[in-house]
Design a protein around this motif. Structure first.
Motif, PDB file in Angstrom:
ATOM      1  N   GLN A  21       0.664  -0.953  -0.042  1.00 46.29           N
ATOM      2  CA  GLN A  21      -0.039  -0.236   0.178  1.00 46.29           C
ATOM      3  C   GLN A  21       0.810   1.751  -0.331  1.00 46.29           C
ATOM      4  N   GLU A  24       2.247   1.629  -3.435  1.00 47.82           N
ATOM      5  CA  GLU A  24       1.439   2.546  -4.313  1.00 47.82           C
ATOM      6  C   GLU A  24       0.736   3.685  -3.998  1.00 47.82           C
ATOM      7  N   TRP A  83     -13.837   7.124   0.228  1.00 50.03           N
ATOM      8  CA  TRP A  83     -12.294   6.814  -0.460  1.00 50.03           C
ATOM      9  C   TRP A  83     -11.710   5.767  -0.072  1.00 50.03           C
ATOM     10  N   GLN A  86     -12.823   1.844   0.750  1.00 53.22           N
ATOM     11  CA  GLN A  86     -12.635   1.025  -0.464  1.00 53.22           C
ATOM     12  C   GLN A  86     -11.586   0.722  -1.304  1.00 53.22           C
ATOM     13  N   ARG A  87     -10.439   1.852  -1.193  1.00 57.91           N
ATOM     14  CA  ARG A  87      -9.322   1.244  -1.422  1.00 57.91           C
ATOM     15  C   ARG A  87      -8.180   0.494  -0.090  1.00 57.91           C
ATOM     16  N   TYR A  89      -7.495   1.102   2.645  1.00 59.58           N
ATOM     17  CA  TYR A  89      -6.643   1.912   3.372  1.00 59.58           C
ATOM     18  C   TYR A  89      -6.422   2.299   5.548  1.00 59.58           C
TER      19      TYR A  89
END
Length: 119
Positions: A21, A24, A83, A86-87, A89
């Motif tokens: 993560q 990314e 947001w 959903q990812r 994090y």
């Protein structure tokens, strides 16, 4: 009745990021650089993961009444949390600050322009 424009800033800290993560986020850092920061209806994220784990979302919203700023702030916090979630994090310490632009003081150029337009 006129429409009021609100700028909402939601700040927080990434929490418990995995190595992939973090990689990314680092790979997409250029599009989330603070020099590209903007207030947008969908929200604009900025961070510098190499320096620290803090992030900032900037939202642009509107309403009719002064009290609508509270709902705009709530929508912004929910959008930022969605947001991130959903990812996948992790995050903590979400806090927000909102500004009603109709209440903001005029800048030097705006004051000059307003003075020119008065008879």
């Amino acid at each position: 009745m006129s429409t009021r424009t609100f700028r909402v800033t939601v700040r927080g800290v990434f929490d418990g990021l995995e190595a992939d993560q973090r990689a990314e986020l680092a790979s997409r850092a250029a599009e989330h650089d603070v020099l590209r920061a903007a207030f947008t209806p969908e929200g604009h994220l900025t961070y510098d993961i190499a320096a620290r784990t803090a992030f900032t979302f900037r939202f642009l919203d509107s309403g009719e009444e002064e009290e609508d700023i509270l709902e705009a702030t709530e929508r912004a916090e929910e959008a930022a949390a969605a947001w991130l979630t959903q990812r996948g994090y992790g995050y903590k310490n979400l806090r927000s600050q909102a500004e009603d632009l109709s209440q903001a003081p005029l800048g030097k150029r705006q004051r000059r322009e307003a003075a020119r337009q008065q008879p």
